[in-house]
Each structure stands twice: as C-alpha cells, then as structure tokens.
Design a protein around this motif. Structure first.
Motif, mmCIF file in Angstrom:
data_model
loop_
_atom_site.group_PDB
_atom_site.id
_atom_site.type_symbol
_atom_site.label_atom_id
_atom_site.label_comp_id
_atom_site.label_asym_id
_atom_site.label_seq_id
_atom_site.Cartn_x
_atom_site.Cartn_y
_atom_site.Cartn_z
ATOM 1 N N GLU B 57 0.847 -1.388 0.075
ATOM 2 C CA GLU B 57 -0.066 0.067 -0.062
ATOM 3 C C GLU B 57 0.944 1.221 -0.148
ATOM 4 O OE1 GLU B 57 -2.562 -0.469 3.406
ATOM 5 O OE2 GLU B 57 -3.794 -1.997 2.392
ATOM 6 N N MET B 121 -3.767 -15.054 10.536
ATOM 7 C CA MET B 121 -3.970 -15.411 9.170
ATOM 8 C C MET B 121 -4.023 -16.967 9.106
ATOM 9 S SD MET B 121 -3.006 -14.497 5.301
ATOM 10 C CE MET B 121 -4.210 -14.925 4.140
ATOM 11 N N SER B 150 -8.540 -14.453 8.629
ATOM 12 C CA SER B 150 -8.543 -14.329 6.960
ATOM 13 C C SER B 150 -7.830 -15.800 6.773
ATOM 14 C CB SER B 150 -7.644 -13.381 6.458
ATOM 15 O OG SER B 150 -6.128 -13.420 7.173
ATOM 16 N N LEU B 152 -6.171 -18.489 3.552
ATOM 17 C CA LEU B 152 -5.796 -18.920 2.254
ATOM 18 C C LEU B 152 -5.412 -20.338 2.283
ATOM 19 C CD1 LEU B 152 -3.854 -15.824 0.435
ATOM 20 C CD2 LEU B 152 -5.827 -17.118 -0.245
ATOM 21 N N ASN B 161 0.155 -18.726 -3.828
ATOM 22 C CA ASN B 161 -0.462 -17.865 -2.853
ATOM 23 C C ASN B 161 0.417 -17.424 -1.565
ATOM 24 O OD1 ASN B 161 -2.728 -17.633 -3.885
ATOM 25 N ND2 ASN B 161 -3.962 -19.395 -2.654
ATOM 26 N N LYS B 164 0.864 -13.943 -1.507
ATOM 27 C CA LYS B 164 -0.505 -13.259 -1.589
ATOM 28 C C LYS B 164 -0.843 -13.503 0.109
ATOM 29 C CE LYS B 164 -5.196 -13.546 -3.041
ATOM 30 N NZ LYS B 164 -6.082 -14.370 -3.731
ATOM 31 N N ALA B 165 -0.308 -14.487 0.809
ATOM 32 C CA ALA B 165 -0.777 -14.568 2.106
ATOM 33 C C ALA B 165 -0.109 -13.546 2.932
ATOM 34 C CB ALA B 165 -0.344 -16.015 2.496
ATOM 35 N N GLN B 167 1.331 -10.559 1.709
ATOM 36 C CA GLN B 167 0.724 -9.409 1.287
ATOM 37 C C GLN B 167 -0.442 -9.163 2.045
ATOM 38 O OE1 GLN B 167 1.600 -6.819 -0.686
ATOM 39 N NE2 GLN B 167 3.241 -7.535 -1.780
ATOM 40 N N THR B 168 -1.352 -10.146 2.169
ATOM 41 C CA THR B 168 -2.709 -9.819 2.787
ATOM 42 C C THR B 168 -2.293 -9.548 4.329
ATOM 43 O OG1 THR B 168 -3.326 -11.403 1.164
ATOM 44 C CG2 THR B 168 -4.770 -11.089 3.297
ATOM 45 N N ILE B 169 -1.459 -10.461 4.802
ATOM 46 C CA ILE B 169 -1.527 -9.966 6.349
ATOM 47 C C ILE B 169 -0.673 -8.932 6.660
ATOM 48 C CG2 ILE B 169 0.491 -11.480 6.688
ATOM 49 C CD1 ILE B 169 -0.485 -12.478 9.356
ATOM 50 N N SER B 171 -0.761 -6.214 4.703
ATOM 51 C CA SER B 171 -1.628 -5.150 4.309
ATOM 52 C C SER B 171 -2.664 -4.970 5.490
ATOM 53 C CB SER B 171 -2.446 -5.557 3.161
ATOM 54 O OG SER B 171 -3.524 -4.669 3.115
ATOM 55 N N ASP B 172 -3.257 -6.014 6.133
ATOM 56 C CA ASP B 172 -4.100 -5.992 7.164
ATOM 57 C C ASP B 172 -3.341 -5.550 8.544
ATOM 58 O OD1 ASP B 172 -5.857 -7.271 5.674
ATOM 59 O OD2 ASP B 172 -5.886 -9.182 6.904
#
Lengths: 532, 215
Positions: B57, B121, B150, B152, B161, B164-165, B167-169, B171-172
């Motif tokens: 971000e 996650m 979350s 995945l 993934n 992505k995993a 990135q997701t965490i 970002s969260d």
C-alpha cells in the motif's frame, strides 16, 4: 572388516557445499589404514589425500600416537597427551570412532582391551534385546525398514508421514502383530513387561534386557535373569572389585579433570561415578560464579536423575522400594531429586547404579511391583506415537548425505531413537536428537555401539530435551551471556543495545552442537575438540 | 532473491509462523524470503528467522518472519518469540487432518502468549497435494470465518499464494497500525516500526543462509 557403505560422495558434497574451508576439511576425510584392536569395529574413513594443513607440525592425534597411549593390557595411559594433540591438531578420522568412545566415557581409561571387548559384546547383546522388545511393539524395528514403510504402505516422503494415517497404520500393525504367531507379547494385555516369559525366551542369553523390563516383572524373573547377568558380568572381570574400579571413570580425577579447562571442554566430561566430574558436564561452559555453581549442583542432581530413569527401568529399584506410587517413581523428578539431595547412601547407590550404562549391572534383586497394565498400555501408545514423530524427522536428518540415501541407514537411525525413547520415556524423542545421533550412525558399524555412544552423549544433553522444555540450553545461554560479558565486551554491549540478551540465535547451536551451522565433516571435527 | 536493503523502510513488522511439526512453515518462510523451496528441509530447532522488505500500500515494509519449531516441548521456549509479533501465520497441512484439528490449540496458544491485537491468518499449506487432501478448503474457510481470521490455501512447493498470504497479512497489519498505531504500540510493547527491537536481524540472515539445501 571392510565396509561397503562408506562416507564418500555424500560427504564430499557436504564438504564442497560448506564452501570456504574445503581444503581444511579435506584433511578430515583422509584415509588411514590403521586397524587397531577396535579398527575392525569402525567404518573405514574414506578420503584421498592428506591435507598439508594438518600435516604441518604433526600436532594431529595420529593412529600411531593413539596406539602409543595404551599399555600392554590395553589401558590408556597417555590420555592427557592425546587430548592435547586433539586440541592442537584434531585427530585422524580413522581413529575417531575409537577415541570418541573414550571421550564420551563409554569406557574407562583404566579398562583393559579384554574388558572392553566383553563389555562391548554385552552391550550389543543388550541392545539387541531392546530391539526385540521394541519390535514386539512395532514390527518395523530392527528390520531395516522405516516404520512408515511397513506393510508396503510407502508414504510420500515429500510430505512426511501423515500423522493420522500413521497412527492408523501403527494400530494396524499392532493388530497384525497380535495375530501373528510368536507375538504373544502383544496378546496378553501388553504384558511383555509383566509377564517376562516371552522376553525371557527371546533374550534367554542376555539377562540385561531384564534390566529394562523389571519395573514390572515378577521377582522370580528378576532374580533369575539377573543372576545370569551377574554371571556374565563377573565373567568379564577378574573380580568384582576390579569391575567397580573400572566402572569408575578414574581418569576424571587422575587426568581428565586436570586437563586445562577451555570453554566447552567439559561438555563431554564423564559423569560416571565421579561427582565432581559431573558438575559442569551439562553445561558447555564453566562459569566460576557462586550462583552458577549452585545451579550446576542442581544440574548435577538432574544429571543423576537422568540416569535414574534408566536405572528405574533396568533395576526395578530397591532404591525406591519405599514408594508405592509408580507415578512417583517414574514421573516425579522432585521426588527423585529430594531423595538424591537428602540421602548420602542413596547417593552412593545411584553412583553405583550409574554403571548400568557402562556395563550390565548385576546386583539387582527383587523387583517391586510397578506399572499397572493400563499404564503400560499408555506407555506403549505413547511410544508408538513417538515412533511416528521419529520417522518424520529421520527422513529429513542429514538427508543430503548419500549415506542416508539408503533407507536401511535411515532405519538404523530410527531404530536407535526408538529404542532410546523406549528406555528413557521421560525424554522420549525430541527434535534435535536425530542430529546428535546421526554422526554415530555414520561412524559406527554396529547399531549397538552407536546407541551407547548416543546414550552417553544424551546423559550430558538430556536436560535439553525434557518434556518441560529445553531448560539445559537456556541455562547454557545464560552462562554464555555471562561469559560474553567478561570476554567480549564489545559484542556484549552491542547485543545488549539491541535487546538480544536472550541469545536465542545461539539456541540451535548449543542444542545440536553446531550440527546445523557446520557441515557434517566440520561438525565431527568440532565434536573432537569439544569432547576434549 | 536478496531482500536485505536495511534501514530503509517505513515499518518493521514481526510475523510469527506457527503450526504443527512438518506442515511446511520453514518452506513458506524460504519461499517468501528467498524464493526457495527444499524438499529435504530439516526440522526447525528452536526458532529461525528471515526478513524481506516489500511494498505494501505504497509503504516500504520490512517483514521480519520468525519460524518456530512445531514440536510441543519447545513450546515453552517458542512462546518467548511471540513478544512483539504483530502478525501470525497459523499453518496447517491440508493432507494432515490432525494439523487442522490442532488449529484451536494454536489459537489458544496465541491468545495466551501473543498480543491481543495480533493479526492472525490461517494458512492451509501443501495445496499441490490435492490428491492426498484430508481437509477440504471449505472446512478451512469455515473455521477461519468462525474465528474471524483471514484464510488462504498455499503451496510453498508451487509458490502458490505464499506471496499473497504475506501481502494480505502485512496489508491488514498496516491498516490496523495506521488506524491505531498508538494503541498497538503500547500493547505490543515492542510492536511496530523502528523501536530498536529489530533483534538479531543480522544474525538471522546469517543463519538463514544455511537454512535450506546448503549443508
């Protein structure tokens, strides 16, 4: 005795993979053709050219120098000098297996060649009995097959055994063995521990197994078996007094402990019966500080306790005859420790009993009734589960070595760990133990020899692998922190500044004695030094 | 991939990898930080760590990932590693039902030892082994929803993934930190960025060189 399986390309790969010190390391895999009294017992080291690095000055402990350390009876008389050579220049790999047995305290320096030969034979016999005992619980043990492959149900090595499936598999094997002829052990409510009959048949010649059986055996079984054992042992000795002397690691007081102490030098210090020698044996670093001294004493008692578990299983314990509680016997460290601290006579008894690992002990009589069948069943179930965990890790221990490319060798490692977990249930199996065992499996041709070396090492390391956590390592890290404060102020201050006082980065180094930081060959060389 | 540009980041986030022994935590770590996967990886002793700096971000975030041993008896030690963690990847193996069933145990472990604001996650690893699957993706999804996590499925082997995993965490975490940086900082004690608790990063990169296939 030439060996078909040598540490050749696998180690070569490891060496080159280590980078940097390739030449340096080559010196450790150079050939030696010496065949001493034990030469035939060990794997011939393999390698090509001696490296000039270690040929310089001739400081290395070479076979001829090592041979010169023995008197005509085979007693070691120049051990201190040998240690100096090792510290200064390492040792020739061809004698490593033999030297390590002395460094680890498997044999007293004052033992004769003949005594060692008999002791070795007795140990091998005992180990075979333990293997049979374990095999009665899981048919894979001692077969050269890994547990997960039993029943031709090969597993995806990539994913490691599936825990659920393995469990089912295990119970299937159990059922199979129950139905199988000759496995009466499994049939009668897992009473191989209480019945004694099946074991006494399979181990009729080696009473030692009773030592690991007797916590639940009938007195008759105990006494009769140990009578045999006693005979065996005594026949190894000129007289029992002599045996006692030999059981004591005399060199601890005579030469070993007088040897200049370096950081880490006491890691392999023999505990045996020498109380003073034990103090620092669990701690890689001697810290001359009162508080730590106290801790050392406590560790010492743990150290002794460590052996109690073996003793408990082996000797049906008149030590604890007063106790009616099996759980107290088997699980209460506090109880043991108190007894240890309170009772000098008890202390003496333990010290005597420590020899159980140096030799099959003979003077056990009258087993007290111990575990209930339910408890035994639990113990077997726990062991079977442990066996599964062992296999999960064995397949990923030093798997880069060609040596372990053969499943037969992986199975050797697995067997030894499984046997250890069985005889020492309070430690069982813990991750990291396979790293410590691996060199012994490579070095020793006979599983039993590897097992006893491993057992001796674990006496010193056992506190790192206890159920309640690796408390031993944590103490070592604390000690290391104090040493650093005194010896490397700059590093100490830096680590303080960044809040790294816990030294957790060194946890693995100490737990598996640098097996993960160094290549296989490098770590053997380092163990040489640490052993001194 | 070298991700060792130190000192130039907006945030340092400590993430812990937890889950049963053998579920693939170390390979998730090596896949994310070095883009490596090793079939013959060894069991983790104690704790290992690695870092990678990446953009999330619009911010430069240094992810410091701690990989812990799965075996139970190391738990007493590993609990110390939760200190300062702002995120946790709770990993199970889709081919090992038991590792999924143990998720709850790990959750309570986190609740007992980690900061209450920790972002969790859930990750079902080894999705490449679909033919051996014993935990359906829906089961994982359902549990994650129930626990408010979350979720995945990943394959460290196929590099699926994993990125992505993280990135997701990350970002969260970033979003939460942005919103209540102060609260999180107080609670975590050593939580977010630049607090001087970037412990042992140098050591870790040294360690990690040996982490996989290098011996």
């Amino acid at each position: 005795m030439s060996q078909p399986h040598r540490r050749s390309t696998g180690n070569g790969g490891a060496v080159s993979g280590a980078g940097g010190g390739g030449d340096y390391i080559k010196s450790w895999i150079m050939c030696g053709n010496l065949q001493r009294s034990f030469g035939s017992l060990v794997r011939e080291p393999c390698g090509l050219n001696p490296d000039p690095y270690y040929l310089k000055g001739g400081k290395m402990l070479r076979p001829e120098k090592w041979n010169a350390c023995f008197d005509t009876d085979g007693k070691v008389i120049g051990f201190r000098k040998a240690l100096k050579f090792i510290v200064l220049g390492g040792m020739d790999p061809s004698i490593r297996a033999e030297v390590w047995e002395f460094l680890l305290g498997c044999y007293a320096l004052s033992s004769t060649t003949e005594y060692r030969r008999k002791l070795r034979a007795a140990r091998r016999e005992r180990y075979q009995c333990l293997v049979r005992q374990c095999k009665s619980m899981h048919p894979s043990i001692g077969t050269g097959e890994l547990a997960y492959a039993v029943g031709s149900k090969l597993m995806d090595v990539r994913t490691m055994p599936k825990e659920n499936d393995s469990r089912e598999e295990v119970s299937t094997s159990q059922r199979d063995s129950e139905n199988a002829p000759g496995s009466t052990v499994e049939n009668s409510n897992l009473n191989y521990d209480s019945g004694g009959a099946p074991q006494s048949q399979s181990c009729s010649k080696s009473a030692e197994v009773a030592g690991f059986n007797t916590h639940n055996d009938s007195p008759v079984y105990n006494s009769s078996k140990f009578m045999v054992s006693s005979t065996v042992v005594n026949s190894c000795l000129s007289d029992s007094g002599d045996y006692n002397d030999m059981g004591e690691p005399r060199y601890d007081s005579e030469t070993f402990m007088e040897y200049p102490s370096l950081p880490g030098t006491n890691l392999f210090a023999n505990d045996g019966g020498d109380v003073n020698g034990v103090d620092e044996s669990l701690c890689s670093f001697s810290v001359p500080e009162d508080r730590l001294r106290q801790r050392d004493e406590r560790m010492h008692s743990f150290q002794i306790n460590n052996n109690i578990d073996l003793i408990m299983e082996s000797n049906s314990s008149d030590l604890f005859r007063a106790s009616n509680s099996d759980s107290a016997i088997f699980h209460s460290d506090a109880f043991k420790q108190d007894r240890w601290l309170d009772d000098i006579g008890y202390n003496r008894e333990i010290v005597d009993s420590l020899k159980i690992s140096d030799a099959p002990e003979a003077d056990f009589v009258d087993g007290t009734k111990s575990d209930s069948p339910v408890a035994n069943k639990d113990r077997v179930a726990e062991w079977l589960w442990t066996l599964h965990r062992i296999v999960v890790d064995v397949v990923r221990t030093d798997s880069h070595l060609d040596f372990y490319g053969e499943s037969r060798n992986m199975a050797r490692m697995s067997d030894i760990l499984a046997v250890y977990a069985w005889v020492d249930p309070s430690t069982g199996y813990c991750q990291g133990m396979s790293d410590l065992l691996s060199p012994f499996v490579v070095l020793y041709e006979d599983d039993a020899d590897a097992f006893w070396c491993f057992e001796m090492l674990l006496r010193r390391m056992r506190e790192n692998f206890q159920l309640e956590g690796p408390t031993g390592v944590m103490k070592q890290l604390e000690a290391l922190w104090k040493i650093m404060e005194l010896t490397d102020t700059e590093l100490f201050e830096h680590l303080s500044a960044i809040g790294a006082e816990s030294l957790h980065f060194a946890f693995r180094m100490l737990l598996v004695l640098f097996r993960r930081e160094l290549s296989f060959e490098e770590s053997l060389s380092m163990w040489d030094d640490v052993g001194c | 991939m070298a991700h060792r540009v130190d000192n130039e980041y907006d945030y340092l986030f400590k993430i812990v990898l937890i889950g049963d022994s053998g579920v693939g935590k170390s390979n998730i770590l090596s896949r994310f930080t070095r883009n490596e996967f090793c079939l013959e990886s060894k069991s983790t002793i104690g704790v290992e760590f690695a870092t990678r700096t990446l953009q999330v971000e619009g911010k430069t975030i240094k992810a410091q990932i701690w990989d812990t041993a799965g075996q139970e008896r190391y738990r007493a030690i590993t609990s110390a590693y939760y200190r300062g963690a702002v995120g946790a990847l709770l990993v199970y193996d889709i081919t090992k039902k038991l590792s999924f069933e143990n998720i709850n145990r790990w959750l309570s472990e986190l609740r007992n030892h980690a900061d209450s604001n920790i972002v969790i996650m859930m990750v079902g690893n080894k999705s490449d082994l679909n033919h051996l699957r014993s935990v359906q993706e829906e089961e994982g999804q359902a549990l994650a929803e129930k626990e408010g996590l979350s979720f995945l499925e990943t394959s460290a082997l196929e590099a699926l993934n994993v990125e992505k995993a993280f990135q997701t965490i990350l970002s969260d975490i970033h979003q939460i930190i942005s919103k209540k940086a102060l609260a999180a900082q107080e609670a975590a004690g050593s939580g977010p960025p630049t607090q001087g608790t970037t412990i042992n990063v140098a050591d870790s990169s040294g360690n990690m060189k040996k982490g996989c296939c290098s011996t």
